[in-house]
Motif scaffolding. Structure first.
Motif, PDB file in Angstrom:
ATOM      1  N   GLU A   9      14.048   8.678  24.719  1.00 59.43           N
ATOM      2  CA  GLU A   9      13.354   8.404  25.939  1.00 59.43           C
ATOM      3  C   GLU A   9      14.332   7.155  26.771  1.00 59.43           C
ATOM      4  O   GLU A   9      14.641   6.072  26.132  1.00 59.43           O
ATOM      5  N   ASN A  10      14.467   7.607  27.861  1.00 60.37           N
ATOM      6  CA  ASN A  10      15.345   6.790  28.928  1.00 60.37           C
ATOM      7  C   ASN A  10      14.430   6.020  29.631  1.00 60.37           C
ATOM      8  O   ASN A  10      13.634   6.605  30.567  1.00 60.37           O
ATOM      9  N   ARG A  11      14.187   4.722  29.635  1.00 62.08           N
ATOM     10  CA  ARG A  11      13.255   4.001  30.313  1.00 62.08           C
ATOM     11  C   ARG A  11      13.954   2.847  30.945  1.00 62.08           C
ATOM     12  O   ARG A  11      13.210   2.057  31.491  1.00 62.08           O
ATOM     13  N   GLN A  12      15.167   3.113  31.197  1.00 61.04           N
ATOM     14  CA  GLN A  12      15.853   2.257  32.132  1.00 61.04           C
ATOM     15  C   GLN A  12      16.632   2.897  33.251  1.00 61.04           C
ATOM     16  O   GLN A  12      16.994   4.040  33.090  1.00 61.04           O
ATOM     17  N   ARG A  13      17.043   2.424  34.269  1.00 61.52           N
ATOM     18  CA  ARG A  13      17.851   2.803  35.459  1.00 61.52           C
ATOM     19  C   ARG A  13      18.990   2.275  35.576  1.00 61.52           C
ATOM     20  O   ARG A  13      19.874   2.416  36.422  1.00 61.52           O
ATOM     21  N   GLY A  14      19.452   1.264  34.932  1.00 61.19           N
ATOM     22  CA  GLY A  14      20.720   0.325  35.152  1.00 61.19           C
ATOM     23  C   GLY A  14      21.980   0.975  34.841  1.00 61.19           C
ATOM     24  O   GLY A  14      23.016   0.989  35.385  1.00 61.19           O
ATOM     25  N   VAL A  15      21.822   1.978  33.918  1.00 64.69           N
ATOM     26  CA  VAL A  15      23.038   2.855  33.310  1.00 64.69           C
ATOM     27  C   VAL A  15      22.958   4.131  33.387  1.00 64.69           C
ATOM     28  O   VAL A  15      21.885   4.531  32.613  1.00 64.69           O
ATOM     29  N   ARG A  16      23.577   4.949  33.804  1.00 63.50           N
ATOM     30  CA  ARG A  16      23.618   6.366  33.820  1.00 63.50           C
ATOM     31  C   ARG A  16      23.846   6.837  32.259  1.00 63.50           C
ATOM     32  O   ARG A  16      24.865   6.493  31.419  1.00 63.50           O
ATOM     33  N   VAL A  17      22.894   7.543  31.662  1.00 63.61           N
ATOM     34  CA  VAL A  17      23.102   7.852  30.321  1.00 63.61           C
ATOM     35  C   VAL A  17      22.814   9.557  30.120  1.00 63.61           C
ATOM     36  O   VAL A  17      21.721   9.874  30.722  1.00 63.61           O
ATOM     37  N   GLY A  46      15.589  -1.718  29.420  1.00 60.38           N
ATOM     38  CA  GLY A  46      16.588  -2.536  30.472  1.00 60.38           C
ATOM     39  C   GLY A  46      16.391  -3.980  29.468  1.00 60.38           C
ATOM     40  O   GLY A  46      15.783  -4.193  28.724  1.00 60.38           O
ATOM     41  N   ASP A  47      17.576  -4.728  30.272  1.00 57.94           N
ATOM     42  CA  ASP A  47      17.850  -6.111  29.448  1.00 57.94           C
ATOM     43  C   ASP A  47      16.469  -6.780  29.393  1.00 57.94           C
ATOM     44  O   ASP A  47      16.340  -7.704  28.451  1.00 57.94           O
ATOM     45  N   ALA A  48      15.603  -6.991  30.547  1.00 63.43           N
ATOM     46  CA  ALA A  48      14.384  -7.675  30.452  1.00 63.43           C
ATOM     47  C   ALA A  48      13.714  -7.466  29.338  1.00 63.43           C
ATOM     48  O   ALA A  48      13.261  -8.668  28.815  1.00 63.43           O
ATOM     49  N   GLU A  49      13.624  -6.207  29.120  1.00 60.55           N
ATOM     50  CA  GLU A  49      12.511  -5.765  28.001  1.00 60.55           C
ATOM     51  C   GLU A  49      13.172  -6.099  26.765  1.00 60.55           C
ATOM     52  O   GLU A  49      12.296  -6.741  25.624  1.00 60.55           O
ATOM     53  N   MET A  50      14.398  -5.737  26.601  1.00 59.67           N
ATOM     54  CA  MET A  50      14.986  -6.105  25.396  1.00 59.67           C
ATOM     55  C   MET A  50      14.995  -7.612  24.933  1.00 59.67           C
ATOM     56  O   MET A  50      14.798  -8.058  23.864  1.00 59.67           O
ATOM     57  N   ALA A  51      15.216  -8.364  26.115  1.00 59.96           N
ATOM     58  CA  ALA A  51      15.154  -9.878  25.955  1.00 59.96           C
ATOM     59  C   ALA A  51      13.731 -10.446  25.323  1.00 59.96           C
ATOM     60  O   ALA A  51      13.809 -11.239  24.453  1.00 59.96           O
ATOM     61  N   ARG A  52      12.849  -9.850  25.885  1.00 62.26           N
ATOM     62  CA  ARG A  52      11.315 -10.166  25.578  1.00 62.26           C
ATOM     63  C   ARG A  52      11.120  -9.698  24.133  1.00 62.26           C
ATOM     64  O   ARG A  52      10.609 -10.563  23.288  1.00 62.26           O
ATOM     65  N   ILE A  97      17.283   0.386  22.373  1.00 59.24           N
ATOM     66  CA  ILE A  97      18.673   0.184  22.739  1.00 59.24           C
ATOM     67  C   ILE A  97      18.691  -0.305  24.250  1.00 59.24           C
ATOM     68  O   ILE A  97      18.095   0.398  25.048  1.00 59.24           O
ATOM     69  N   THR A  98      19.759  -1.331  24.582  1.00 60.55           N
ATOM     70  CA  THR A  98      19.948  -1.535  25.804  1.00 60.55           C
ATOM     71  C   THR A  98      21.534  -1.193  26.400  1.00 60.55           C
ATOM     72  O   THR A  98      22.278  -1.774  25.812  1.00 60.55           O
ATOM     73  N   PRO A  99      21.360  -0.185  27.134  1.00 57.01           N
ATOM     74  CA  PRO A  99      22.749   0.531  27.624  1.00 57.01           C
ATOM     75  C   PRO A  99      23.464  -0.464  28.252  1.00 57.01           C
ATOM     76  O   PRO A  99      24.800  -0.500  28.228  1.00 57.01           O
ATOM     77  N   THR A 100      22.976  -1.526  29.017  1.00 54.47           N
ATOM     78  CA  THR A 100      23.774  -2.431  29.918  1.00 54.47           C
ATOM     79  C   THR A 100      24.537  -3.276  28.707  1.00 54.47           C
ATOM     80  O   THR A 100      25.857  -3.392  29.044  1.00 54.47           O
ATOM     81  N   VAL A 101      23.919  -3.815  27.684  1.00 51.16           N
ATOM     82  CA  VAL A 101      24.637  -4.548  26.574  1.00 51.16           C
ATOM     83  C   VAL A 101      25.460  -3.673  25.884  1.00 51.16           C
ATOM     84  O   VAL A 101      26.721  -4.088  25.522  1.00 51.16           O
ATOM     85  N   ALA A 102      25.030  -2.333  25.494  1.00 52.01           N
ATOM     86  CA  ALA A 102      26.034  -1.589  24.875  1.00 52.01           C
ATOM     87  C   ALA A 102      27.394  -1.112  25.721  1.00 52.01           C
ATOM     88  O   ALA A 102      28.358  -1.166  25.117  1.00 52.01           O
ATOM     89  N   ARG A 103      27.415  -0.983  27.110  1.00 51.98           N
ATOM     90  CA  ARG A 103      28.361  -1.008  27.726  1.00 51.98           C
ATOM     91  C   ARG A 103      29.404  -1.931  27.932  1.00 51.98           C
ATOM     92  O   ARG A 103      30.578  -1.726  27.452  1.00 51.98           O
ATOM     93  N   LEU A 109      35.318  -3.403  22.863  1.00 55.84           N
ATOM     94  CA  LEU A 109      35.559  -2.927  21.683  1.00 55.84           C
ATOM     95  C   LEU A 109      36.575  -1.471  21.795  1.00 55.84           C
ATOM     96  O   LEU A 109      36.987  -1.094  20.747  1.00 55.84           O
ATOM     97  N   GLY A 110      36.813  -1.413  23.249  1.00 55.53           N
ATOM     98  CA  GLY A 110      37.696  -0.100  23.536  1.00 55.53           C
ATOM     99  C   GLY A 110      36.959   1.057  23.150  1.00 55.53           C
ATOM    100  O   GLY A 110      37.804   2.058  22.896  1.00 55.53           O
ATOM    101  N   ARG A 111      35.820   1.181  23.493  1.00 52.06           N
ATOM    102  CA  ARG A 111      35.005   2.398  23.119  1.00 52.06           C
ATOM    103  C   ARG A 111      34.264   2.911  24.525  1.00 52.06           C
ATOM    104  O   ARG A 111      34.181   1.963  25.270  1.00 52.06           O
ATOM    105  N   ARG A 112      34.146   4.016  24.741  1.00 51.19           N
ATOM    106  CA  ARG A 112      33.343   4.705  25.785  1.00 51.19           C
ATOM    107  C   ARG A 112      31.855   4.545  25.493  1.00 51.19           C
ATOM    108  O   ARG A 112      31.119   4.473  24.375  1.00 51.19           O
ATOM    109  N   LEU A 113      31.143   4.378  26.271  1.00 46.51           N
ATOM    110  CA  LEU A 113      29.720   4.214  26.390  1.00 46.51           C
ATOM    111  C   LEU A 113      28.782   5.344  25.497  1.00 46.51           C
ATOM    112  O   LEU A 113      28.061   4.688  24.311  1.00 46.51           O
ATOM    113  N   PRO A 114      29.370   6.361  25.533  1.00 46.69           N
ATOM    114  CA  PRO A 114      28.661   7.535  24.864  1.00 46.69           C
ATOM    115  C   PRO A 114      28.710   7.199  23.403  1.00 46.69           C
ATOM    116  O   PRO A 114      28.045   7.456  22.536  1.00 46.69           O
ATOM    117  N   GLU A 115      30.033   6.860  22.917  1.00 46.59           N
ATOM    118  CA  GLU A 115      30.121   6.533  21.418  1.00 46.59           C
ATOM    119  C   GLU A 115      29.395   5.114  20.918  1.00 46.59           C
ATOM    120  O   GLU A 115      29.160   5.234  20.038  1.00 46.59           O
TER     121      GLU A 115
END
Length: 154
Positions: A9-17, A46-52, A97-103, A109-115
Motif C-alpha cells: 500500500e502506498n501511503r506517501q506522495r513524496g516519491v513516485r513508486v 512518508g518521512d514524518a510517519e517513519m520518524a515517529r 518503508i520510506t521511499p524518500t530515504v530509500a531514494r 549505493l549506485g542503485r535505482r530506486l526500484p531495486e
C-alpha cells in the motif's frame, strides 16, 4: 499498522513508486522461500510517519529506510528452512518503508530506486522471520545476499 494482508500500500506522495513490480517481487520472494500468499503487508509511508515509528519503537531520531513489525515472535532465527516451516500459514507482520530515504540510499549505493525498494522488502521479510543483522554475526547478511542473487537484485 492494519494493512490488508499480502499487499503493498502506498501511503506517501513524496516519491513516485510503481507498485505492480514490487508486488510481483514480493510474490517471487514468497515463492522462493516457501511463504504463504498473505504472509506480509508492506506500507510505503512518508518521512514524518517513519520518524515517529522509529522513535517510538527503536528510540532513534529521524526516519529510517525500513522497519519491520512482527505479528508474533518466532524466536531466535534458525536455518531459513526451519524458520519458514515454523511460520508457514501465519501472518508474519508488517513492513514500513520510506521511499524518500530509500531514494537517498539508492543514489549513495549506485542503485535505482526500484531495486532499492526490492532490497528493503526482502530485508524486511527476513526481519519478520526472526533474523537480526545487528546481533546474528552475519547470518542474515549471508542469507540476504544469497536470496538477492537468486531473485536477481543487486
Amino acid at each position: 499498522m492494519a494493512v490488508p494482508q499480502g499487499v503493498i500500500e502506498n501511503r506517501q506522495r513524496g516519491v513516485r513508486v510503481e507498485i505492480g513490480p514490487l508486488e510481483e517481487f514480493l510474490q517471487k520472494i514468497k515463492g522462493e522461500i516457501g511463504l504463504g500468499p498473505e504472509c506480509v503487508a508492506v506500507r510505503l509511508i512518508g518521512d514524518a510517519e517513519m520518524a515517529r515509528l522509529n522513535e517510538t519503537y527503536r528510540r532513534k531520531k529521524g526516519p529510517t529506510d525500513v522497519l519491520s513489525f512482527p505479528s508474533e515472535a518466532l524466536g531466535k532465527a534458525r536455518s531459513l528452512v526451519q524458520q519458514v516451516k515454523k511460520a508457514r500459514g501465519t501472518f508474519l507482520g508488517d513492513i514500513a518503508i520510506t521511499p524518500t530515504v530509500a531514494r537517498r540510499n539508492a543514489k549513495a549505493l549506485g542503485r535505482r530506486l526500484p531495486e532499492e525498494l526490492k532490497v528493503l522488502i526482502l530485508h524486511g521479510v527476513l526481519h519478520l522471520l526472526g533474523y537480526d543483522h545487528e546481533t546474528d554475526r552475519g547470518e542474515m547478511e549471508r542469507i540476504e545476499g544469497r536470496l538477492r542473487r537468486k531473485l536477481g537484485i543487486v
